[in-house]
Design a protein around this motif. Structure first.
Motif, PDB file in Angstrom:
ATOM      1  N   TYR A 159       0.733  -1.193   0.100  1.00  0.00           N
ATOM      2  CA  TYR A 159      -0.080   0.027  -0.017  1.00  0.00           C
ATOM      3  C   TYR A 159       0.873   1.220   0.040  1.00  0.00           C
ATOM      4  O   TYR A 159       0.357   2.249  -0.419  1.00  0.00           O
TER       5      TYR A 159
ATOM      6  N   GLU B 218      -7.097   9.411   1.316  1.00  0.00           N
ATOM      7  CA  GLU B 218      -7.370   8.072   0.575  1.00  0.00           C
ATOM      8  C   GLU B 218      -6.230   7.674  -0.289  1.00  0.00           C
ATOM      9  O   GLU B 218      -5.509   8.717  -0.632  1.00  0.00           O
TER      10      GLU B 218
ATOM     11  N   LEU C  76      -4.606   5.505  -3.508  1.00  0.00           N
ATOM     12  CA  LEU C  76      -5.219   4.339  -4.729  1.00  0.00           C
ATOM     13  C   LEU C  76      -4.240   3.139  -4.647  1.00  0.00           C
ATOM     14  O   LEU C  76      -3.025   3.183  -4.781  1.00  0.00           O
ATOM     15  N   THR C  77      -4.991   1.970  -4.712  1.00  0.00           N
ATOM     16  CA  THR C  77      -4.335   0.774  -4.634  1.00  0.00           C
ATOM     17  C   THR C  77      -3.865   0.397  -5.908  1.00  0.00           C
ATOM     18  O   THR C  77      -4.067   0.782  -6.927  1.00  0.00           O
TER      19      THR C  77
ATOM     20  N   GLN D 134      -4.708  -1.828  -7.554  1.00  0.00           N
ATOM     21  CA  GLN D 134      -5.788  -2.291  -8.182  1.00  0.00           C
ATOM     22  C   GLN D 134      -6.520  -1.160  -8.882  1.00  0.00           C
ATOM     23  O   GLN D 134      -7.654  -1.679  -9.520  1.00  0.00           O
ATOM     24  N   GLY D 135      -6.150  -0.068  -8.456  1.00  0.00           N
ATOM     25  CA  GLY D 135      -6.828   1.266  -9.299  1.00  0.00           C
ATOM     26  C   GLY D 135      -7.929   1.501  -8.443  1.00  0.00           C
ATOM     27  O   GLY D 135      -8.976   2.350  -8.895  1.00  0.00           O
ATOM     28  N   GLU D 136      -8.068   1.100  -7.340  1.00  0.00           N
ATOM     29  CA  GLU D 136      -9.320   1.519  -6.383  1.00  0.00           C
ATOM     30  C   GLU D 136      -8.754   2.506  -5.291  1.00  0.00           C
ATOM     31  O   GLU D 136      -7.987   2.446  -4.776  1.00  0.00           O
ATOM     32  N   TRP D 137      -9.769   3.432  -4.918  1.00  0.00           N
ATOM     33  CA  TRP D 137      -9.390   4.354  -3.828  1.00  0.00           C
ATOM     34  C   TRP D 137      -9.825   3.757  -2.528  1.00  0.00           C
ATOM     35  O   TRP D 137     -10.773   3.295  -2.251  1.00  0.00           O
ATOM     36  N   LYS D 138      -8.862   3.538  -1.456  1.00  0.00           N
ATOM     37  CA  LYS D 138      -9.044   3.409  -0.180  1.00  0.00           C
ATOM     38  C   LYS D 138      -8.849   4.035   0.921  1.00  0.00           C
ATOM     39  O   LYS D 138      -7.854   4.943   0.883  1.00  0.00           O
TER      40      LYS D 138
ATOM     41  N   HIS E 295      -2.124   9.350  -3.569  1.00  0.00           N
ATOM     42  CA  HIS E 295      -3.051   9.545  -2.475  1.00  0.00           C
ATOM     43  C   HIS E 295      -3.705  10.983  -2.550  1.00  0.00           C
ATOM     44  O   HIS E 295      -3.163  11.943  -3.343  1.00  0.00           O
TER      45      HIS E 295
END
Length: 313
Positions: A31, A210, A212-213, A215-219, A249
Protein backbone atom coordinates in the motif's frame (compact mmCIF):
# COMPACT_ATOMS: atom_id res chain seq x y z
CA UNK A 1 0.14 -5.76 14.56
CA UNK A 2 -2.73 -6.11 12.12
CA UNK A 3 -4.96 -9.14 12.27
CA UNK A 4 -5.13 -9.38 8.50
CA UNK A 5 -2.28 -9.64 6.04
CA UNK A 6 -4.44 -7.94 3.40
CA UNK A 7 -4.91 -4.64 5.21
CA UNK A 8 -2.80 -1.60 5.97
CA UNK A 9 -0.59 -2.55 8.90
CA UNK A 10 -1.24 -1.02 12.31
CA UNK A 11 1.91 -1.51 14.39
CA UNK A 12 3.16 -0.37 17.79
CA UNK A 13 6.59 1.23 18.00
CA UNK A 14 6.66 0.12 21.63
CA UNK A 15 7.26 -3.44 20.35
CA UNK A 16 10.76 -4.68 19.45
CA UNK A 17 11.36 -3.61 15.87
CA UNK A 18 12.35 -7.14 14.88
CA UNK A 19 8.78 -8.27 15.62
CA UNK A 20 7.06 -5.61 13.50
CA UNK A 21 9.55 -4.91 10.68
CA UNK A 22 8.13 -7.37 8.19
CA UNK A 23 4.51 -6.43 8.87
CA UNK A 24 5.52 -2.82 8.39
CA UNK A 25 7.49 -3.61 5.23
CA UNK A 26 4.70 -5.75 3.79
CA UNK A 27 2.28 -2.85 4.21
CA UNK A 28 4.69 -0.42 2.56
CA UNK A 29 5.20 -2.81 -0.35
CA UNK A 30 1.47 -3.40 -0.86
CA UNK A 31 0.00 0.00 0.00
CA UNK A 32 2.87 2.41 0.57
CA UNK A 33 1.19 3.22 3.90
CA UNK A 34 1.17 1.97 7.49
CA UNK A 35 -0.34 3.20 10.75
CA UNK A 36 1.89 3.65 13.80
CA UNK A 37 0.71 3.50 17.42
CA UNK A 38 2.83 4.23 20.51
CA UNK A 39 5.03 6.53 18.44
CA UNK A 40 6.40 8.47 21.41
CA UNK A 41 5.00 11.91 20.58
CA UNK A 42 3.28 13.03 23.79
CA UNK A 43 -0.46 13.69 23.49
CA UNK A 44 -0.05 16.90 25.49
CA UNK A 45 2.39 18.18 22.86
CA UNK A 46 0.03 17.19 20.05
CA UNK A 47 -2.90 18.97 21.71
CA UNK A 48 -0.83 22.10 22.30
CA UNK A 49 0.41 22.13 18.71
CA UNK A 50 -3.09 21.68 17.30
CA UNK A 51 -4.37 24.60 19.38
CA UNK A 52 -1.54 26.89 18.24
CA UNK A 53 -1.97 25.86 14.62
CA UNK A 54 -5.65 26.82 14.76
CA UNK A 55 -4.73 30.09 16.48
CA UNK A 56 -2.35 30.99 13.67
CA UNK A 57 -4.78 30.17 10.87
CA UNK A 58 -7.47 32.21 12.65
CA UNK A 59 -5.36 35.37 12.24
CA UNK A 60 -6.51 37.98 9.71
CA UNK A 61 -5.43 37.27 6.15
CA UNK A 62 -3.08 40.26 6.03
CA UNK A 63 -1.32 39.10 9.22
CA UNK A 64 -0.73 35.62 7.78
CA UNK A 65 0.45 36.95 4.43
CA UNK A 66 3.09 39.01 6.20
CA UNK A 67 4.91 35.68 6.71
CA UNK A 68 4.73 34.64 3.06
CA UNK A 69 8.19 34.59 1.45
CA UNK A 70 7.96 35.33 -2.30
CA UNK A 71 10.38 33.19 -4.27
CA UNK A 72 11.01 30.94 -1.29
CA UNK A 73 9.27 27.92 -2.77
CA UNK A 74 7.08 27.63 0.30
CA UNK A 75 10.04 26.19 2.22
CA UNK A 76 9.44 28.34 5.31
CA UNK A 77 6.64 30.42 6.74
CA UNK A 78 3.18 30.83 5.24
CA UNK A 79 1.86 29.64 1.88
CA UNK A 80 -1.56 31.13 1.04
CA UNK A 81 -4.68 29.32 -0.05
CA UNK A 82 -4.66 28.33 -3.73
CA UNK A 83 -0.89 28.24 -4.29
CA UNK A 84 0.20 24.60 -4.41
CA UNK A 85 -1.17 22.10 -6.89
CA UNK A 86 -0.48 18.41 -7.47
CA UNK A 87 1.77 17.36 -10.34
CA UNK A 88 -0.20 17.54 -13.62
CA UNK A 89 -3.28 18.90 -11.81
CA UNK A 90 -5.29 21.59 -13.60
CA UNK A 91 -6.46 23.38 -10.43
CA UNK A 92 -4.81 24.38 -7.15
CA UNK A 93 -5.39 22.49 -3.91
CA UNK A 94 -7.90 23.93 -1.44
CA UNK A 95 -5.48 24.52 1.41
CA UNK A 96 -3.15 26.96 3.18
CA UNK A 97 -0.11 25.94 5.21
CA UNK A 98 2.89 26.89 7.31
CA UNK A 99 6.33 25.27 7.11
CA UNK A 100 8.88 24.76 9.88
CA UNK A 101 12.28 23.44 8.82
CA UNK A 102 15.58 22.41 10.32
CA UNK A 103 17.75 25.02 11.98
CA UNK A 104 21.49 24.54 11.44
CA UNK A 105 24.31 26.48 13.13
CA UNK A 106 26.08 29.16 11.15
CA UNK A 107 28.87 27.70 9.08
CA UNK A 108 27.33 24.23 8.85
CA UNK A 109 28.20 22.70 5.44
CA UNK A 110 24.52 22.06 4.64
CA UNK A 111 23.21 25.44 5.79
CA UNK A 112 23.22 26.73 2.20
CA UNK A 113 20.38 24.34 1.39
CA UNK A 114 18.06 25.41 4.19
CA UNK A 115 16.36 28.76 4.65
CA UNK A 116 15.96 30.34 8.07
CA UNK A 117 12.69 29.71 9.88
CA UNK A 118 10.28 32.56 10.48
CA UNK A 119 8.01 32.66 13.52
CA UNK A 120 4.67 34.47 14.00
CA UNK A 121 4.89 37.00 16.82
CA UNK A 122 1.10 36.98 17.23
CA UNK A 123 0.92 33.41 18.62
CA UNK A 124 2.61 32.96 22.00
CA UNK A 125 4.62 29.76 22.42
CA UNK A 126 4.55 28.96 18.68
CA UNK A 127 8.29 28.65 18.21
CA UNK A 128 8.88 26.61 21.37
CA UNK A 129 6.01 24.20 20.70
CA UNK A 130 6.78 23.51 17.07
CA UNK A 131 10.51 23.19 17.66
CA UNK A 132 9.67 20.52 20.24
CA UNK A 133 7.22 18.79 17.89
CA UNK A 134 9.76 18.85 15.04
CA UNK A 135 12.27 16.98 17.22
CA UNK A 136 9.62 14.47 18.33
CA UNK A 137 8.60 13.78 14.72
CA UNK A 138 12.23 13.26 13.79
CA UNK A 139 12.74 10.73 16.59
CA UNK A 140 9.63 8.77 15.56
CA UNK A 141 10.72 8.84 11.92
CA UNK A 142 14.17 7.53 12.80
CA UNK A 143 12.61 4.52 14.50
CA UNK A 144 10.35 3.82 11.49
CA UNK A 145 13.42 3.93 9.25
CA UNK A 146 15.13 1.38 11.50
CA UNK A 147 12.18 -0.94 10.96
CA UNK A 148 12.35 -0.39 7.20
CA UNK A 149 16.08 -1.15 7.21
CA UNK A 150 15.49 -4.43 9.03
CA UNK A 151 12.78 -5.38 6.52
CA UNK A 152 15.19 -4.70 3.64
CA UNK A 153 17.89 -6.84 5.24
CA UNK A 154 20.11 -3.85 6.00
CA UNK A 155 21.82 -2.86 9.22
CA UNK A 156 19.15 -1.29 11.44
CA UNK A 157 21.09 1.99 11.54
CA UNK A 158 21.59 2.12 7.77
CA UNK A 159 19.41 5.20 7.24
CA UNK A 160 20.73 7.23 10.19
CA UNK A 161 23.57 8.81 8.21
CA UNK A 162 21.39 9.36 5.12
CA UNK A 163 18.93 11.61 6.99
CA UNK A 164 21.29 13.27 9.51
CA UNK A 165 20.77 17.03 9.12
CA UNK A 166 18.32 16.32 6.31
CA UNK A 167 16.08 18.99 4.83
CA UNK A 168 12.98 17.70 6.66
CA UNK A 169 9.93 19.98 6.81
CA UNK A 170 6.95 20.04 9.19
CA UNK A 171 3.75 21.40 7.68
CA UNK A 172 0.80 22.89 9.59
CA UNK A 173 -2.10 22.46 7.23
CA UNK A 174 -5.59 23.91 7.05
CA UNK A 175 -8.28 23.07 4.52
CA UNK A 176 -10.91 25.84 4.85
CA UNK A 177 -14.57 24.85 5.17
CA UNK A 178 -16.48 24.49 1.93
CA UNK A 179 -20.02 25.60 1.20
CA UNK A 180 -22.89 24.45 -0.97
CA UNK A 181 -24.13 21.09 -2.19
CA UNK A 182 -20.86 20.39 -4.01
CA UNK A 183 -18.91 20.43 -0.71
CA UNK A 184 -19.61 16.77 0.06
CA UNK A 185 -17.05 14.66 -1.77
CA UNK A 186 -15.10 17.65 -3.13
CA UNK A 187 -11.36 17.17 -3.69
CA UNK A 188 -9.37 19.20 -1.17
CA UNK A 189 -5.93 17.91 -2.21
CA UNK A 190 -5.63 16.34 -5.65
CA UNK A 191 -4.09 12.91 -6.21
CA UNK A 192 -0.33 13.08 -5.68
CA UNK A 193 2.74 11.29 -4.36
CA UNK A 194 5.06 12.75 -1.73
CA UNK A 195 8.54 13.86 -2.80
CA UNK A 196 10.52 12.97 0.31
CA UNK A 197 11.80 9.84 2.09
CA UNK A 198 8.87 9.07 4.42
CA UNK A 199 5.96 11.20 5.62
CA UNK A 200 4.54 11.03 9.15
CA UNK A 201 1.05 12.49 9.50
CA UNK A 202 -0.85 13.61 12.58
CA UNK A 203 -4.51 14.51 12.22
CA UNK A 204 -5.72 11.87 9.77
CA UNK A 205 -8.52 10.75 12.10
CA UNK A 206 -10.83 13.14 10.24
CA UNK A 207 -12.22 11.19 7.30
CA UNK A 208 -10.94 12.08 3.85
CA UNK A 209 -7.44 10.65 3.32
CA UNK A 210 -7.50 8.02 0.57
CA UNK A 211 -4.80 6.01 -1.21
CA UNK A 212 -4.89 4.48 -4.68
CA UNK A 213 -4.37 0.72 -4.53
CA UNK A 214 -2.42 -1.29 -7.08
CA UNK A 215 -5.81 -2.45 -8.35
CA UNK A 216 -6.78 1.14 -9.17
CA UNK A 217 -9.29 1.60 -6.35
CA UNK A 218 -9.43 4.41 -3.78
CA UNK A 219 -9.04 3.08 -0.23
CA UNK A 220 -9.76 5.14 2.87
CA UNK A 221 -7.03 5.42 5.51
CA UNK A 222 -8.68 5.52 8.94
CA UNK A 223 -6.18 5.46 11.82
CA UNK A 224 -7.19 5.26 15.49
CA UNK A 225 -7.10 8.53 17.42
CA UNK A 226 -3.58 9.73 18.19
CA UNK A 227 -1.88 7.36 15.74
CA UNK A 228 0.51 8.39 12.99
CA UNK A 229 -0.10 7.58 9.36
CA UNK A 230 3.24 6.91 7.65
CA UNK A 231 3.77 6.68 3.91
CA UNK A 232 6.67 6.13 1.56
CA UNK A 233 7.90 9.11 -0.49
CA UNK A 234 9.30 9.17 -4.00
CA UNK A 235 12.92 9.33 -2.81
CA UNK A 236 12.69 6.05 -0.89
CA UNK A 237 10.65 4.48 -3.69
CA UNK A 238 13.46 5.34 -6.08
CA UNK A 239 16.19 4.12 -3.70
CA UNK A 240 14.43 0.76 -3.28
CA UNK A 241 13.69 0.32 -6.99
CA UNK A 242 9.95 0.68 -6.39
CA UNK A 243 9.96 -2.17 -3.85
CA UNK A 244 8.55 0.21 -1.23
CA UNK A 245 5.76 2.10 -2.96
CA UNK A 246 5.25 5.85 -3.06
CA UNK A 247 1.52 5.58 -3.44
CA UNK A 248 -0.75 8.15 -5.03
CA UNK A 249 -3.10 9.61 -2.41
CA UNK A 250 -5.59 12.46 -2.05
CA UNK A 251 -7.80 14.25 0.45
CA UNK A 252 -11.51 14.35 -0.25
CA UNK A 253 -14.21 16.13 1.69
CA UNK A 254 -16.22 13.68 3.81
CA UNK A 255 -20.00 13.33 3.70
CA UNK A 256 -22.31 14.86 6.27
CA UNK A 257 -21.57 17.61 8.78
CA UNK A 258 -17.78 17.20 8.54
CA UNK A 259 -17.94 18.37 4.92
CA UNK A 260 -18.71 21.91 6.06
CA UNK A 261 -15.97 22.47 8.64
CA UNK A 262 -12.26 23.16 8.31
CA UNK A 263 -9.81 20.26 8.35
CA UNK A 264 -6.44 20.50 10.11
CA UNK A 265 -3.46 18.15 10.00
CA UNK A 266 0.31 18.16 10.59
CA UNK A 267 2.48 16.14 8.19
CA UNK A 268 6.23 15.80 8.71
CA UNK A 269 8.13 15.30 5.46
CA UNK A 270 11.33 13.49 6.45
CA UNK A 271 14.09 14.06 3.90
CA UNK A 272 17.50 12.67 3.08
CA UNK A 273 20.49 15.00 3.49
CA UNK A 274 20.67 17.42 0.54
CA UNK A 275 24.04 15.96 -0.48
CA UNK A 276 22.88 12.34 -0.25
CA UNK A 277 22.98 10.64 -3.65
CA UNK A 278 19.96 8.47 -4.35
CA UNK A 279 21.31 5.36 -6.06
CA UNK A 280 19.36 2.11 -6.26
CA UNK A 281 20.15 -0.33 -3.45
CA UNK A 282 21.82 -3.40 -5.02
CA UNK A 283 19.69 -5.69 -2.83
CA UNK A 284 16.56 -4.30 -4.51
CA UNK A 285 17.68 -5.31 -8.02
CA UNK A 286 17.11 -8.82 -9.36
CA UNK A 287 16.05 -10.48 -12.65
CA UNK A 288 12.37 -10.03 -11.81
CA UNK A 289 12.91 -6.42 -10.71
CA UNK A 290 15.44 -4.80 -13.06
CA UNK A 291 16.79 -1.39 -12.17
CA UNK A 292 14.26 1.35 -13.01
CA UNK A 293 16.42 4.38 -12.23
CA UNK A 294 20.02 3.77 -13.36
CA UNK A 295 21.01 7.44 -13.09
CA UNK A 296 21.95 8.57 -9.56
CA UNK A 297 20.64 11.95 -8.41
CA UNK A 298 21.23 14.01 -5.28
CA UNK A 299 18.24 14.44 -3.02
CA UNK A 300 18.54 18.23 -3.40
CA UNK A 301 18.34 18.09 -7.19
CA UNK A 302 15.45 15.64 -6.97
CA UNK A 303 13.62 17.98 -4.59
CA UNK A 304 14.06 21.01 -6.85
CA UNK A 305 12.87 19.03 -9.84
CA UNK A 306 9.68 18.05 -8.06
CA UNK A 307 9.01 21.47 -6.49
CA UNK A 308 8.92 22.93 -9.98
CA UNK A 309 6.30 20.36 -10.94
CA UNK A 310 3.97 21.34 -8.09
CA UNK A 311 4.17 25.09 -8.68
CA UNK A 312 6.25 25.98 -5.59
CA UNK A 313 9.37 27.11 -7.48
Amino acid sequence: MTDSKTEIAVVSLAQPLETIADDLGRSFEEYGFAVIRDHGIPQELIDRAEALSKAFFALPEEAKRAYHIPGGGGARGYTPFGTEKAKDAKVHDLKEFWHVGRELPEGHPLAQYMADNVWPSEVEGFRETFSELYAAFEAAGARVLEGIALHLGLDRDYFAATVKDGNSVMRLLRYPPLEGAEAEGAIRAAAHGDINTITLLLGAEEAGLELLTAQGEWKAVAPPEGALVVNIGDMLDRLTNNKLRSTTHRVVNPRGEAAYRARYSMPFFLHFRPDYVIETLPSCIDPERPEHHPEPISSHDFLLQRLREINLV
